[in-house]
Write a protein that holds these residues in place. Structure first.
Motif, PDB file in Angstrom:
ATOM      1  N   LEU A 186       0.828  -1.202   0.000  1.00  0.00           N
ATOM      2  CA  LEU A 186       0.000   0.000   0.000  1.00  0.00           C
ATOM      3  C   LEU A 186       0.865   1.256   0.000  1.00  0.00           C
ATOM      4  N   ALA A 187       0.220   2.390  -0.229  1.00  0.00           N
ATOM      5  CA  ALA A 187       0.929   3.668  -0.278  1.00  0.00           C
ATOM      6  C   ALA A 187       1.619   3.989   1.041  1.00  0.00           C
ATOM      7  N   ASP A 188       1.067   3.486   2.155  1.00  0.00           N
ATOM      8  CA  ASP A 188       1.676   3.768   3.458  1.00  0.00           C
ATOM      9  C   ASP A 188       2.790   2.772   3.809  1.00  0.00           C
ATOM     10  N   GLY A 189       3.127   1.907   2.853  1.00  0.00           N
ATOM     11  CA  GLY A 189       4.226   0.980   3.067  1.00  0.00           C
ATOM     12  C   GLY A 189       3.828  -0.374   3.614  1.00  0.00           C
ATOM     13  N   ARG A 190       2.600  -0.571   4.011  1.00  0.00           N
ATOM     14  CA  ARG A 190       2.176  -1.867   4.533  1.00  0.00           C
ATOM     15  C   ARG A 190       2.033  -2.887   3.403  1.00  0.00           C
ATOM     16  N   THR A 191       2.347  -4.136   3.719  1.00  0.00           N
ATOM     17  CA  THR A 191       2.161  -5.236   2.766  1.00  0.00           C
ATOM     18  C   THR A 191       0.957  -6.059   3.197  1.00  0.00           C
ATOM     19  N   ILE A 192       0.049  -6.251   2.243  1.00  0.00           N
ATOM     20  CA  ILE A 192      -1.166  -7.030   2.492  1.00  0.00           C
ATOM     21  C   ILE A 192      -1.072  -8.326   1.706  1.00  0.00           C
ATOM     22  N   ASN A 193      -1.212  -9.440   2.398  1.00  0.00           N
ATOM     23  CA  ASN A 193      -1.172 -10.756   1.750  1.00  0.00           C
ATOM     24  C   ASN A 193      -2.594 -11.200   1.437  1.00  0.00           C
ATOM     25  N   GLY A 194      -2.880 -11.372   0.159  1.00  0.00           N
ATOM     26  CA  GLY A 194      -4.223 -11.745  -0.247  1.00  0.00           C
ATOM     27  C   GLY A 194      -4.690 -13.052   0.358  1.00  0.00           C
ATOM     28  N   ALA A 195      -3.771 -13.998   0.541  1.00  0.00           N
ATOM     29  CA  ALA A 195      -4.143 -15.298   1.094  1.00  0.00           C
ATOM     30  C   ALA A 195      -4.767 -15.181   2.472  1.00  0.00           C
ATOM     31  N   ASP A 196      -4.428 -14.105   3.196  1.00  0.00           N
ATOM     32  CA  ASP A 196      -4.981 -13.915   4.540  1.00  0.00           C
ATOM     33  C   ASP A 196      -6.442 -13.489   4.512  1.00  0.00           C
ATOM     34  N   TYR A 197      -6.933 -13.105   3.346  1.00  0.00           N
ATOM     35  CA  TYR A 197      -8.307 -12.595   3.231  1.00  0.00           C
ATOM     36  C   TYR A 197      -9.177 -13.470   2.321  1.00  0.00           C
ATOM     37  N   LEU A 198      -8.672 -14.654   2.017  1.00  0.00           N
ATOM     38  CA  LEU A 198      -9.429 -15.589   1.182  1.00  0.00           C
ATOM     39  C   LEU A 198      -9.982 -16.726   2.026  1.00  0.00           C
ATOM     40  N   SER A 199     -11.236 -17.077   1.768  1.00  0.00           N
ATOM     41  CA  SER A 199     -11.786 -18.278   2.393  1.00  0.00           C
ATOM     42  C   SER A 199     -11.152 -19.499   1.742  1.00  0.00           C
ATOM     43  N   PRO A 200     -11.283 -20.694   2.325  1.00  0.00           N
ATOM     44  CA  PRO A 200     -10.685 -21.894   1.723  1.00  0.00           C
ATOM     45  C   PRO A 200     -11.198 -22.126   0.306  1.00  0.00           C
ATOM     46  N   PRO A 201     -10.368 -22.715  -0.559  1.00  0.00           N
ATOM     47  CA  PRO A 201     -10.804 -23.000  -1.937  1.00  0.00           C
ATOM     48  C   PRO A 201     -12.060 -23.860  -1.952  1.00  0.00           C
ATOM     49  N   ARG A 202     -12.887 -23.647  -2.979  1.00  0.00           N
ATOM     50  CA  ARG A 202     -14.092 -24.454  -3.153  1.00  0.00           C
ATOM     51  C   ARG A 202     -13.763 -25.642  -4.055  1.00  0.00           C
ATOM     52  N   PRO A 203     -14.021 -26.849  -3.584  1.00  0.00           N
ATOM     53  CA  PRO A 203     -13.675 -28.024  -4.395  1.00  0.00           C
ATOM     54  C   PRO A 203     -14.391 -28.008  -5.737  1.00  0.00           C
ATOM     55  N   GLY A 204     -13.677 -28.348  -6.801  1.00  0.00           N
ATOM     56  CA  GLY A 204     -14.293 -28.469  -8.114  1.00  0.00           C
ATOM     57  C   GLY A 204     -15.178 -29.703  -8.189  1.00  0.00           C
ATOM     58  N   LYS A 205     -16.071 -29.718  -9.152  1.00  0.00           N
ATOM     59  CA  LYS A 205     -16.950 -30.859  -9.339  1.00  0.00           C
ATOM     60  C   LYS A 205     -16.175 -32.035  -9.934  1.00  0.00           C
ATOM     61  N   LYS A 206     -16.622 -33.236  -9.607  1.00  0.00           N
ATOM     62  CA  LYS A 206     -16.002 -34.455 -10.118  1.00  0.00           C
ATOM     63  C   LYS A 206     -17.101 -35.396 -10.598  1.00  0.00           C
ATOM     64  N   LEU A 207     -16.921 -35.958 -11.774  1.00  0.00           N
ATOM     65  CA  LEU A 207     -17.879 -36.937 -12.254  1.00  0.00           C
ATOM     66  C   LEU A 207     -17.166 -38.026 -13.031  1.00  0.00           C
ATOM     67  N   ALA A 208     -17.814 -39.175 -13.113  1.00  0.00           N
ATOM     68  CA  ALA A 208     -17.274 -40.315 -13.849  1.00  0.00           C
ATOM     69  C   ALA A 208     -18.323 -40.782 -14.845  1.00  0.00           C
ATOM     70  N   ILE A 209     -17.898 -40.977 -16.083  1.00  0.00           N
ATOM     71  CA  ILE A 209     -18.774 -41.436 -17.158  1.00  0.00           C
ATOM     72  C   ILE A 209     -18.157 -42.699 -17.734  1.00  0.00           C
ATOM     73  N   PHE A 210     -18.873 -43.795 -17.628  1.00  0.00           N
ATOM     74  CA  PHE A 210     -18.335 -45.094 -18.017  1.00  0.00           C
ATOM     75  C   PHE A 210     -18.876 -45.547 -19.361  1.00  0.00           C
ATOM     76  N   GLY A 211     -18.036 -46.327 -20.056  1.00  0.00           N
ATOM     77  CA  GLY A 211     -18.530 -47.107 -21.170  1.00  0.00           C
ATOM     78  C   GLY A 211     -19.129 -48.392 -20.628  1.00  0.00           C
ATOM     79  N   ASP A 212     -19.330 -49.352 -21.507  1.00  0.00           N
ATOM     80  CA  ASP A 212     -19.887 -50.639 -21.077  1.00  0.00           C
ATOM     81  C   ASP A 212     -18.870 -51.372 -20.214  1.00  0.00           C
ATOM     82  N   THR A 213     -19.350 -52.049 -19.176  1.00  0.00           N
ATOM     83  CA  THR A 213     -18.410 -52.773 -18.331  1.00  0.00           C
ATOM     84  C   THR A 213     -19.102 -53.771 -17.419  1.00  0.00           C
ATOM     85  N   ALA A 214     -18.447 -54.896 -17.220  1.00  0.00           N
ATOM     86  CA  ALA A 214     -18.758 -55.763 -16.097  1.00  0.00           C
ATOM     87  C   ALA A 214     -17.953 -55.241 -14.908  1.00  0.00           C
ATOM     88  N   PRO A 215     -18.274 -55.665 -13.689  1.00  0.00           N
ATOM     89  CA  PRO A 215     -17.549 -55.154 -12.525  1.00  0.00           C
ATOM     90  C   PRO A 215     -16.037 -55.361 -12.652  1.00  0.00           C
TER      91      PRO A 215
END
Length: 305
Positions: A186-215
């Motif tokens: 900042l202009a007054d010389g202070r350093t601000i770390n963005g990580a200190d003002y972020l909430s935890p990451p939001r997990p991305g979506k995950k999906l699985a799409i199968f072809g034909d299969t026996a177990p």
């Protein structure tokens, strides 16, 4: 993300179900892309009855080279070109997919006016960028067949703007840097770390799409912990032995995998043409006795992920 089922029948089409195909709408905020998984005969006709536009298809993933998952591909590729689409398209599939596409186009005197890339896959990561990773693993079927795990990258946490303003950070371009987790002075010389003002990451979506299969063991690894699993359930539990002998799964086996993999939701598809509406209701009931959050896919059904 949103899934659109274009075909949900096994082997042959019926009056109410076409053969296998589905479209994944990524609904990404900065890019408009549709990914198709399998392309059975008549898929382009199914697309005409939806809002999905072939020109927005960016990738087509083919699980295996059986006709009910593949025979619609040459027609779709040609129609996409004849409509004047110029956007690149990439096809991913087992060894032999290149020969099938190139031979179909060559002997029919056809071509594509857009960049077409064909990638013959093997187990492992088949695609990755800064937003998504697609992993393939071999399944249990008479021909080489794959399932796909699609993972969206985690999204940055929300920036606490009110706390930053209270700390004397002026609203404006600095917020964008802090949103990326960077540090600013900042202009007054202070350093601000963005990580200190972020909430935890939001997990991305995950999906699985199968072809034909026996177990098989690979199925469990691919499906582990996904938000949504698309799995075949070709036959009822009483016909499990017959299903397995042909490289397919029963309702019970699909539901058991969903339970053991601790998925959030199961969509079963690839239903044998022997089942009418009453039979399909029976198939769904069998699945739900093992895994309650199961849905039976229908042609043109959409499912949010």
């Amino acid at each position: 993300m949103e899934l659109l089922f274009l075909g949900t029948s096994a082997g042959v089409p019926t009056r109410t179900r076409n053969v296998t195909s589905l479209v994944l709408d990524l609904q990404h905020p900065t890019r408009s892309e549709l990914w198709m998984f399998d392309c059975g005969e008549g898929t382009q006709h199914q697309l005409l009855r939806t809002a999905a536009h072939p020109g927005k298809l960016n990738k087509i993933f083919i699980t295996h080279l059986h006709g009910d998952h593949l025979f619609g591909l040459p027609g779709l590729l040609c129609s996409r070109s004849m409509a004047g689409n110029i956007h690149p398209l990439t096809i991913y599939g087992p060894p032999g997919i290149r020969e099938f596409v190139e031979t179909s186009l060559r002997i029919s005197g056809s071509w594509t006016d857009y960049p077409l890339e064909i990638i013959e896959i093997k187990p492992g990561v088949v695609f990755s960028d800064d937003a998504y990773t697609v992993t393939a693993a071999a399944l249990n079927h008479p021909v080489e067949c794959y399932g796909f795990r699609i993972e969206e990258c985690d999204k940055p946490g929300a920036l606490d703007g009110a706390a930053l303003v209270a700390a004397g950070v002026p609203f404006g371009p600095l917020f964008q840097q802090l949103k990326r987790g960077e540090s600013v002075t900042l202009a007054d010389g202070r350093t601000i770390n963005g990580a200190d003002y972020l909430s935890p990451p939001r997990p991305g979506k995950k999906l699985a799409i199968f072809g034909d299969t026996a177990p098989c063991e690979n199925a469990l690894a691919l499906a582990s912990g996904v938000d949504l699993l698309v799995h075949e359930a070709t036959l009822e539990s009483a016909m499990e032995e017959k299903a397995n002998s042909r490289g397919h799964s029963s309702t019970r086996q699909a539901a058991m995998l969903a339970r053991d993999a601790q998925v959030k939701k199961l969509i079963v598809t690839h239903v044998s043409s022997r089942y009418d509406a009453e039979g399909c209701a029976m198939l769904l009931a069998e699945c739900r006795t093992v895994f309650a959050d199961t849905r039976l896919a229908e042609d043109f059904a959409t499912v949010r992920v």
